[in-house]
Design a protein around this motif. Structure first.
Motif, PDB file in Angstrom:
ATOM      1  N   THR A   4       0.689  -1.220   0.069  1.00 54.60           N
ATOM      2  CA  THR A   4      -0.120   0.098  -0.046  1.00 54.60           C
ATOM      3  C   THR A   4       0.778   1.119   0.068  1.00 54.60           C
ATOM      4  OG1 THR A   4      -1.835  -1.218   1.247  1.00 54.60           O
ATOM      5  CG2 THR A   4      -1.857   1.305   1.253  1.00 54.60           C
ATOM      6  N   SER A   5       0.583   2.258  -0.874  1.00 57.80           N
ATOM      7  CA  SER A   5       1.124   3.491  -0.871  1.00 57.80           C
ATOM      8  C   SER A   5       0.238   4.218  -0.349  1.00 57.80           C
ATOM      9  CB  SER A   5       1.491   3.888  -2.469  1.00 57.80           C
ATOM     10  OG  SER A   5       1.795   5.265  -2.436  1.00 57.80           O
ATOM     11  N   PRO A   6       0.455   5.138   0.656  1.00 56.19           N
ATOM     12  CA  PRO A   6      -0.637   6.072   1.519  1.00 56.19           C
ATOM     13  C   PRO A   6      -1.213   6.933   0.260  1.00 56.19           C
ATOM     14  CG  PRO A   6       1.244   5.786   2.892  1.00 56.19           C
ATOM     15  CD  PRO A   6       1.762   5.257   1.629  1.00 56.19           C
ATOM     16  N   MET A  11      -0.863  -1.968  -4.514  1.00 56.85           N
ATOM     17  CA  MET A  11       0.077  -2.307  -5.594  1.00 56.85           C
ATOM     18  C   MET A  11       0.733  -3.401  -5.638  1.00 56.85           C
ATOM     19  SD  MET A  11       2.807   1.102  -5.408  1.00 56.85           S
ATOM     20  CE  MET A  11       1.777   2.189  -6.295  1.00 56.85           C
ATOM     21  N   ASN A  12       1.265  -4.096  -6.689  1.00 57.49           N
ATOM     22  CA  ASN A  12       1.966  -5.238  -6.208  1.00 57.49           C
ATOM     23  C   ASN A  12       3.383  -4.955  -6.284  1.00 57.49           C
ATOM     24  OD1 ASN A  12       3.108  -4.926  -8.947  1.00 57.49           O
ATOM     25  ND2 ASN A  12       1.568  -6.277 -10.049  1.00 57.49           N
ATOM     26  N   PHE A  13       4.438  -5.965  -6.130  1.00 61.76           N
ATOM     27  CA  PHE A  13       5.630  -5.576  -5.739  1.00 61.76           C
ATOM     28  C   PHE A  13       6.480  -4.796  -7.244  1.00 61.76           C
ATOM     29  CE2 PHE A  13      10.168  -7.049  -6.609  1.00 61.76           C
ATOM     30  CZ  PHE A  13      10.817  -6.291  -5.381  1.00 61.76           C
ATOM     31  N   GLU A  14       5.807  -5.412  -8.427  1.00 58.86           N
ATOM     32  CA  GLU A  14       6.553  -4.703  -9.456  1.00 58.86           C
ATOM     33  C   GLU A  14       5.971  -3.196  -9.649  1.00 58.86           C
ATOM     34  OE1 GLU A  14       8.608  -6.415 -11.737  1.00 58.86           O
ATOM     35  OE2 GLU A  14       8.519  -8.119 -10.509  1.00 58.86           O
ATOM     36  N   GLU A  15       4.953  -2.982  -9.275  1.00 57.77           N
ATOM     37  CA  GLU A  15       4.411  -1.586  -9.485  1.00 57.77           C
ATOM     38  C   GLU A  15       5.152  -0.615  -8.528  1.00 57.77           C
ATOM     39  OE1 GLU A  15      -0.050  -2.459 -11.063  1.00 57.77           O
ATOM     40  OE2 GLU A  15       0.378  -2.684  -9.013  1.00 57.77           O
ATOM     41  N   MET A  16       5.118  -1.303  -7.185  1.00 54.38           N
ATOM     42  CA  MET A  16       6.080  -0.421  -6.073  1.00 54.38           C
ATOM     43  C   MET A  16       7.378  -0.223  -6.680  1.00 54.38           C
ATOM     44  SD  MET A  16       7.067  -1.598  -2.287  1.00 54.38           S
ATOM     45  CE  MET A  16       8.324  -2.748  -2.858  1.00 54.38           C
ATOM     46  N   ARG A  66       3.154  -3.486   3.608  1.00 55.90           N
ATOM     47  CA  ARG A  66       2.406  -4.538   3.568  1.00 55.90           C
ATOM     48  C   ARG A  66       2.211  -5.120   4.880  1.00 55.90           C
ATOM     49  NH1 ARG A  66       6.630  -9.154   1.260  1.00 55.90           N
ATOM     50  NH2 ARG A  66       7.754  -9.451   3.297  1.00 55.90           N
ATOM     51  N   LYS A  67       0.919  -5.701   4.934  1.00 57.02           N
ATOM     52  CA  LYS A  67       0.400  -6.197   6.098  1.00 57.02           C
ATOM     53  C   LYS A  67       0.303  -7.734   6.135  1.00 57.02           C
ATOM     54  CE  LYS A  67      -2.361  -3.064   8.778  1.00 57.02           C
ATOM     55  NZ  LYS A  67      -3.387  -2.618   9.450  1.00 57.02           N
ATOM     56  N   LEU A  68       0.450  -8.506   7.083  1.00 62.09           N
ATOM     57  CA  LEU A  68       0.345  -9.846   7.069  1.00 62.09           C
ATOM     58  C   LEU A  68       0.234 -10.546   8.406  1.00 62.09           C
ATOM     59  CD1 LEU A  68       0.934 -12.704   5.459  1.00 62.09           C
ATOM     60  CD2 LEU A  68       3.294 -12.642   6.307  1.00 62.09           C
TER      61      LEU A  68
END
Length: 156
Positions: A4-6, A11-16, A66-68
């Motif tokens: 998550t981008s505030p 977004m997924n890893f690649e997008e980040m 990211r949250k888990l």
């Protein structure tokens, strides 16, 4: 695993990583540091939050998290080692991505949620050794803002 981008949302890893590289390319003459840190909060389950920060030194930063959720972890030692492992895994993935895109000059720094005050002081040598042995620079409290400030904020 979604990040998550505030400012930009999920977004997924690649997008980040594309967003991080675009941020760096937006002001290429600046100095940058990429930081990863994880914190957790125990309730019915243990909520782990890993933060990725790209710091444009002297000119701000951009971060993602990211949250888990995992089963409840009572042992502080186990929780700290799990947090550190999560940061190392993501740090290695980021380092690999940077190498594949010709940006290997950026070193990833790992922030660990341990410090000389409190219950975690006995774990410092082990987890710092784990991080440095994996080829990363390690920071502990009070310098581990990715874990103790940014990630901590989103565990609540």
């Amino acid at each position: 695993m979604d990040f998550t981008s505030p400012s930009k949302g999920k977004m997924n890893f690649e997008e980040m990583m594309e967003d991080i590289l675009n941020y760096i390319k937006g002001l290429p003459c600046s100095s940058y540091k990429i930081v990863v840190g994880t914190d957790s909060q125990v309730r019915r389950e243990t909520c782990f939050v890993t933060a990725v920060i790209v710091h444009r030194r002297g000119k701000g930063a951009r971060f993602f998290y990211r949250k888990l959720s995992q089963r409840k972890i009572i042992s502080l030692r186990q929780k700290i080692f799990y947090e550190t492992t999560m940061s190392l895994e993501l740090g290695a993935r980021i380092t690999d991505y940077l190498a594949r895109t010709g940006m290997e000059e950026f070193n990833v720094e790992i922030h660990i949620d341990v410090g000389h005050q409190g219950e975690t002081k006995d774990l410092i040598r082990e987890v710092v050794g784990m991080v440095t042995g994996s080829g990363f620079q390690a920071k502990i409290k009070p310098d581990s803002f990715a874990a103790s400030s940014v990630a901590d904020r989103y565990t609540k």
